[in-house]
Design an enzyme around this catalytic site. Sequence first.
Site, short mmCIF file in Angstrom:
data_model
loop_
_atom_site.label_atom_id
_atom_site.label_comp_id
_atom_site.label_asym_id
_atom_site.label_seq_id
_atom_site.Cartn_x
_atom_site.Cartn_y
_atom_site.Cartn_z
N SER A 117 0.83 -1.21 0.00
CA SER A 117 0.00 0.00 0.00
C SER A 117 0.86 1.25 0.00
O SER A 117 0.34 2.35 -0.16
CB SER A 117 -0.91 0.00 1.23
N ASN A 188 -4.35 6.19 -1.32
CA ASN A 188 -3.82 6.49 0.01
C ASN A 188 -3.25 7.91 0.09
O ASN A 188 -3.23 8.51 1.17
CB ASN A 188 -2.77 5.46 0.42
#
Length: 289
Positions: A117, A188
């Site tokens: 991520s 993100n």
Amino acid sequence: MQAVGVIGAGQMGAGIAQVSAQAGYRVLLSDVSRERAEAGKAGIAKALDRLVTKEKLTSEARDAALALIEPVESVAAMGACALVIEAATEREEIKRAIFAEIGTVLGADAILASNTSSIPITRLAQASPDPARFVGVHFFNPVPVMGLIELIRGLATSDATVATVEAYAQSLGKQVVRANDAPGFIVNRVLMPMLNEACFALGEGVASVRDIDLGCQLGLNHPMGPLTLADFIGLDTCLEICRVLFTSTGDPKFRPAPLLVKYVEAGWFGRKTKRGFYDYTGPEPVPTR
Ligand code: 3HC
């Protein structure tokens, strides 16, 4: 495509294995031990059972998907996989060790993808068997529900690798967005400052946990308030991603909120430790501030 290998049978890996099997791929699932991989498959069986109970899946389709998932002892069994997806713990040294191991068996045309991520794909690619056949494939939690996959190309990722993994992602019924290898990629990069800001707001006494969450949930029409979502993702993970954004850009707008740091230091990681901005020990989550 031949078999798909999934490394890591936790929440993300199991979700990836589940949706791949439901799309008809044979899946080899590994973790640190065969027992952990078996436990991952048992969790998938439960998730599929729930879908059958809700009449969203036939019992034949459940059985067919389960039959396609084979827990294996280690990544050494993945030599025949056309695509191997690493969804292990978000720590670079762990991923590097896995890549070294997979490098000894990965087929000459096979692709290695990472569900990282936040770790730069170009840097991770240096530890992979072939940077041209390495790509980021970022799934969202809960994988069976979320309709998106972010595809991240490193500097050396080939067009053929991107095309193959994009076709796989679409075959799962997901929409694909392509991102360059910038900190936090797309989602993100945008999400973490919002969650971090909610932590600042709570720490500065702007409002209670309930009111910050309800305000954002209803005021922005989000499915969850930011503190609930941070607990859901894991406060340790949120902090890690904030730190990556902060250190790799040097931009103070990404500095982690002191309260987020404190909660992680206290071992309050959210849902997974039953304590975060909410207490999860009872039947319903209870706000802690
Ligand atoms: N696994 C599988 N299915 C699940 C699930 C899970 N863990 N959690 C919920 N679902 C399903 C339910 O079964 C239900 O299905 P149905 O509509 O077919 O009956 C549906 O999702 C809705 O669930 P619920 O009614 O129980 O609850 P909600 O309506 O509150 O939805 C939610 C739950 C889908 C998790 C929703 O709150 C949501 O979308 N939250 C935001 C999630 C999000 O933002 N995820 C991304 C996080 S960021 C990330 O992953 C990136 C990483 O790098 C940090």
